[in-house]
Motif scaffolding. Structure first.
Motif, short mmCIF file in Angstrom:
data_model
loop_
_atom_site.label_atom_id
_atom_site.label_comp_id
_atom_site.label_asym_id
_atom_site.label_seq_id
_atom_site.Cartn_x
_atom_site.Cartn_y
_atom_site.Cartn_z
N GLU A 33 27.64 -29.26 4.30
CA GLU A 33 27.18 -29.00 5.67
C GLU A 33 28.30 -28.44 6.54
O GLU A 33 28.08 -27.54 7.36
N LEU A 34 29.52 -28.97 6.35
CA LEU A 34 30.64 -28.55 7.19
C LEU A 34 31.51 -27.48 6.53
O LEU A 34 32.49 -27.03 7.13
N GLY A 35 31.17 -27.10 5.32
CA GLY A 35 31.93 -26.04 4.65
C GLY A 35 33.33 -26.47 4.26
O GLY A 35 34.28 -25.68 4.37
N LEU A 36 33.49 -27.70 3.75
CA LEU A 36 34.80 -28.24 3.42
C LEU A 36 35.03 -28.19 1.91
O LEU A 36 34.09 -28.12 1.12
N ARG A 37 36.30 -28.25 1.51
CA ARG A 37 36.63 -28.31 0.09
C ARG A 37 36.32 -29.71 -0.43
O ARG A 37 36.70 -30.71 0.18
N HIS A 38 35.66 -29.76 -1.57
CA HIS A 38 35.25 -31.05 -2.14
C HIS A 38 35.63 -31.09 -3.60
O HIS A 38 35.26 -30.22 -4.38
N TYR A 39 36.40 -32.13 -3.97
CA TYR A 39 36.77 -32.35 -5.36
C TYR A 39 36.18 -33.68 -5.80
O TYR A 39 36.54 -34.74 -5.29
N HIS A 40 35.27 -33.60 -6.77
CA HIS A 40 34.50 -34.77 -7.19
C HIS A 40 35.36 -35.82 -7.89
O HIS A 40 35.20 -37.02 -7.68
N ASP A 41 36.25 -35.37 -8.72
CA ASP A 41 36.97 -36.29 -9.59
C ASP A 41 38.30 -36.73 -8.98
O ASP A 41 39.08 -35.90 -8.51
#
Length: 293
Positions: free
Chosen positions: A50-58
């Motif tokens: 929604e906010l266009g942020l970097r996301h790292y799952h692990d």
């Protein structure tokens, strides 16, 4: 200019509101900051998209499923686009004075900037489209907020090279690790800055949640992860706080903290027998008091 990183609790109930308020406030900072969210808790992917942020799952976790501080800081340092990083707890609202503070300390080179937080009840989503949202929040904090103790540190701003040799495998959010970061920087004679006077870091009140820890009600600060963190930190580091910072960031700029205050605190905290002996002897030298104040 700066990369902010964190990890979230499951985005449900009050934590959905609190964490969205916090992360949205970071996304509005100017100059804009890179934001990296680690982990795969409920709602994280939706919020970052929604906010266009970097996301790292692990992210590496301990046997209880709690992310490790060492893994978070190492991965953030590896992935960050900027040389200045900031770990910020996901319940902390930041405002424009945060960027002002970073600008004031960035030329120190390798440094650590910390500060105390302001506790206040925020129960509703903040309308960030309202131009006066920051002014209104400051008014609420001025009227109802409480400045927390120096031992509760919710943001750490530092140069990428500061912990290149690693951090012990502390469990995030389980006490002691924040004191160790300050203690380690002081031990290595890295400039540590207390920015409390300049930065109003707003902590949104909430129930403390140790969902991954098996412990009795009321024993949240005595669970197995807490015990491991305290052992890893060591007795000297457990009680370190923003009061141990050698530099103060004031509205007039950086100033050294009075040495006598820091030395008195060190003696009372780490040499209690010496402090008690001095008090009992009646030699009040203006340096050591039994209560550490």
């Amino acid at each position: 200019m700066i990369t902010i990183f964190t990890t979230l609790k499951p985005c449900r109930g009050q934590f959905a509101t609190i964490q969205k308020n916090a992360v949205m406030s970071w996304s509005l900072l100017y100059p804009s900051c890179e934001i990296i969210i680690f982990g795969d808790e409920e709602g994280t992917e939706q919020l970052t998209a929604e906010l266009g942020l970097r996301h790292y799952h692990d992210i590496v976790c301990n046997e209880h499923g709690t992310p490790l501080v060492s893994a978070l800081f190492m991965e953030a340092s590896r992935l960050a686009s900027h040389s200045i990083l900031a770990y910020v707890n996901a319940d902390i609202i930041l405002m424009k004075d945060f960027i002002v503070a970073v600008e004031a300390v960035k030329d120190l080179g390798t440094f650590l900037m910390v500060g105390r937080r302001w506790d206040v009840s925020v129960t509703e989503p903040i309308d960030f489209s309202e131009a006066r949202w920051e002014e209104e929040l400051r008014s609420v904090v001025a009227e109802k907020g409480r400045l927390h103790s120096a031992q509760a540190i919710d943001y750490f701003v530092f140069n990428r090279q500061l912990w290149k040799d690693g951090i012990p495998p502390f469990a995030i959010g389980r006490t002691a690790w924040d004191g160790w970061l300050i203690f380690d920087a002081c031990r290595r004679k890295v400039p540590v800055v207390d920015a409390t006077e300049v930065v109003m870091a707003v902590h949104q009140d909430h129930e403390y949640n140790l969902s991954s820890v098996s412990c009795e009600k009321g024993e949240h600060w005595k669970g197995p992860e807490v015990r491991v963190n305290k052992r890893l930190a060591g007795r000297q580091a457990v009680n370190s706080s923003s009061s141990d910072a050698g530099l103060l960031l004031t509205r007039e700029g950086l100033k050294p903290r009075r040495t006598s205050v820091r030395l008195r605190r060190f003696v009372v905290r780490h040499c209690p027998s010496l402090a008690t002996a001095v008090v009992r002897s009646g030699r009040r030298v203006g340096l050591i008091k039994e209560n550490g104040k």
